[in-house]
Design a protein around this motif. Sequence first.
Motif, short mmCIF file in Angstrom:
data_model
loop_
_atom_site.label_atom_id
_atom_site.label_comp_id
_atom_site.label_asym_id
_atom_site.label_seq_id
_atom_site.Cartn_x
_atom_site.Cartn_y
_atom_site.Cartn_z
N THR A 61 -11.97 -3.83 -0.25
CA THR A 61 -10.80 -4.17 -1.06
C THR A 61 -9.52 -3.87 -0.28
OG1 THR A 61 -11.99 -3.60 -3.08
CG2 THR A 61 -9.59 -3.73 -3.23
N PRO A 62 -8.61 -4.83 -0.14
CA PRO A 62 -7.36 -4.56 0.59
C PRO A 62 -6.52 -3.55 -0.17
CG PRO A 62 -7.26 -6.70 -0.51
CD PRO A 62 -8.68 -6.21 -0.66
N SER A 63 -5.74 -2.77 0.54
CA SER A 63 -4.88 -1.77 -0.08
C SER A 63 -3.45 -1.93 0.42
CB SER A 63 -5.38 -0.36 0.22
OG SER A 63 -5.40 -0.12 1.61
N ALA A 64 -2.52 -1.36 -0.34
CA ALA A 64 -1.10 -1.47 0.00
C ALA A 64 -0.76 -0.63 1.22
CB ALA A 64 -0.26 -1.02 -1.19
N ASP A 65 0.10 -1.17 2.07
CA ASP A 65 0.60 -0.44 3.23
C ASP A 65 1.95 0.21 2.96
OD1 ASP A 65 -1.60 -1.16 4.83
OD2 ASP A 65 -0.66 -3.07 5.36
N SER A 66 2.54 -0.07 1.81
CA SER A 66 3.86 0.48 1.49
C SER A 66 4.02 0.57 -0.02
CB SER A 66 4.96 -0.40 2.08
OG SER A 66 4.96 -1.67 1.43
N ILE A 67 5.03 1.29 -0.44
CA ILE A 67 5.33 1.40 -1.87
C ILE A 67 5.66 0.03 -2.44
CG2 ILE A 67 6.92 2.40 -3.56
CD1 ILE A 67 7.24 4.78 -1.64
N ALA A 68 6.40 -0.76 -1.68
CA ALA A 68 6.79 -2.09 -2.16
C ALA A 68 5.57 -2.95 -2.47
CB ALA A 68 7.67 -2.77 -1.11
N GLN A 69 4.54 -2.88 -1.65
CA GLN A 69 3.34 -3.67 -1.90
C GLN A 69 2.57 -3.16 -3.11
OE1 GLN A 69 1.04 -3.67 1.74
NE2 GLN A 69 2.22 -5.36 2.62
N ALA A 70 2.63 -1.87 -3.37
CA ALA A 70 1.91 -1.30 -4.50
C ALA A 70 2.63 -1.54 -5.82
CB ALA A 70 1.69 0.19 -4.30
#
Length: 241
Positions: A61-70
């Motif tokens: 499962t891909p995960s966020a690399d930054s707060i903005a993506q999350a």
Amino acid sequence: MARGPRGGWLRVVVSVGILVALAGCSGASDDSDKASPQEAATARKSSATVSRSPSPSPSPTPSADSIAQACGDTQFDADDVLPWNPAAPAYTGGGTHSVTLFKGGPDFDESGTESDAEADDEPKLPDKWASSSEPELIVCEFLAKESVGGQLITCEYEELGGDGSVSTRVPVYSAGYSYRVLEAKTGRLVDTFNLNGSVSGWDSCPVEQSDIASSEAAYQHVSSRDLTKRLRSLIEGPTGD
């Protein structure tokens, strides 16, 4: 038949012999095109081997690399949000559910991966809601730009080591905020709500040197009390699963 007792094997052989003999007497057609018991067993074994072949492993499962993506943008779109941590515990069952607060939206630092929950400015969440490992929930705070109102005060700053004159002025405006609660494991939207700024103008003045230097304006903060009250049922209550 090969796995049966010896007597059973002999009975099968005798029966086959009799059937072949009878077929020869009656003029029946040749059975040479039929599979032998050994060939049938081999075919069954081959079929079973194919059925036991392992299926391909699922893609991670891909995960966020930054707060903005999350957290996403001001207008929520599930397709634009990635899970903060797919390995985090699921948001399910009874409380207390761990949570992390991210502030600064919609202008989240794209490279940022740390929470603003420890910052001196409000709002802050209770320490008992903090996660010792990975949070079940993330709370994203967005300035609702359409809610920005009139100027409350002007924050004035003196340069350290200077002559005491005011070197920087930052106006503070009344404002409201939208909040988005997401499951850290999946990025699933759990709740959304709005709160108005409620602390004093003076308590909304920037306190970090970097914020003071870069701020053209500041906005009235939501109080820790108001945010905690609004989140309490989600954090300390059952999830309703």
